[in-house]
Design an enzyme around this catalytic site. Structure first.
Site, short mmCIF file in Angstrom:
data_model
loop_
_atom_site.label_atom_id
_atom_site.label_comp_id
_atom_site.label_asym_id
_atom_site.label_seq_id
_atom_site.Cartn_x
_atom_site.Cartn_y
_atom_site.Cartn_z
N HIS A 105 7.24 8.22 -2.69
CA HIS A 105 6.30 7.51 -2.61
C HIS A 105 5.99 7.42 -0.97
O HIS A 105 7.68 7.42 -0.67
CB HIS A 105 6.87 6.54 -3.60
CG HIS A 105 6.10 4.70 -2.96
ND1 HIS A 105 6.73 4.77 -2.16
CD2 HIS A 105 5.56 4.08 -3.28
CE1 HIS A 105 7.03 3.20 -1.71
NE2 HIS A 105 5.35 3.26 -2.21
N MET B 70 0.90 -1.32 0.34
CA MET B 70 -0.06 0.38 -0.01
C MET B 70 0.45 1.44 -0.16
O MET B 70 1.48 1.59 0.39
CB MET B 70 -0.68 -0.05 1.27
CG MET B 70 -1.99 0.77 1.75
SD MET B 70 -3.21 0.27 2.53
CE MET B 70 -4.17 1.24 2.91
N CYS B 71 0.68 2.33 -0.99
CA CYS B 71 1.50 3.72 -0.67
C CYS B 71 0.43 4.79 -1.23
O CYS B 71 -0.85 4.68 -1.98
CB CYS B 71 2.79 3.44 -1.90
SG CYS B 71 1.72 3.42 -3.24
N GLN B 72 1.37 5.93 -1.13
CA GLN B 72 0.58 6.99 -1.44
C GLN B 72 1.92 7.24 -2.63
O GLN B 72 3.04 7.61 -2.37
CB GLN B 72 0.56 7.86 -0.26
CG GLN B 72 -0.79 7.59 0.29
CD GLN B 72 -0.55 8.72 1.13
OE1 GLN B 72 -0.62 9.72 1.77
NE2 GLN B 72 -1.82 8.26 2.48
#
Length: 102
Positions: free
Chosen positions: A77, A1-3
């Site tokens: 990221h 999961m990342c932004q």
């Protein structure tokens, strides 16, 4: 999961103000505290910085936000580990070379 945070600009643009706010999501204002990375072009050269520590606490991220960096393209990221260990090899963005171009 990342932004992810990305930028594309017609003229070289300073992204440090936006990046500084984004780094707070890495363990400060959000739970994505399992590493971070940043890549941007400097001319035709690619600079990449990655760190398995939370970006909100990273001395490298702090240094980058204080520098006058301008670029046409960048991507950043922050990671929340759902698979794999929290270490340098699992931090994005990854980079590769294809036909002599990064």
């Amino acid at each position: 999961m990342c932004q992810l945070m990305g930028m594309n600009a017609a003229r070289p643009t300073d992204f440090c103000f936006s990046f500084k706010g984004f780094t707070r999501r890495g363990g400060g204002t959000d739970k994505h505290s399992d590493g971070w990375g940043l890549s941007f072009y400097e001319g035709k050269g690619l600079r990449t910085f990655v760190d398995p520590t939370p970006s909100a606490e990273s001395r490298i991220a702090s240094l980058l936000t204080s520098m006058p960096i301008k670029t046409h393209n960048m991507i950043s990221h922050v990671r929340l580990a759902t698979k794999g260990c929290v270490n340098l090899e699992n931090v994005h963005p990854f980079q590769r070379e294809l036909w002599g171009v990064n």
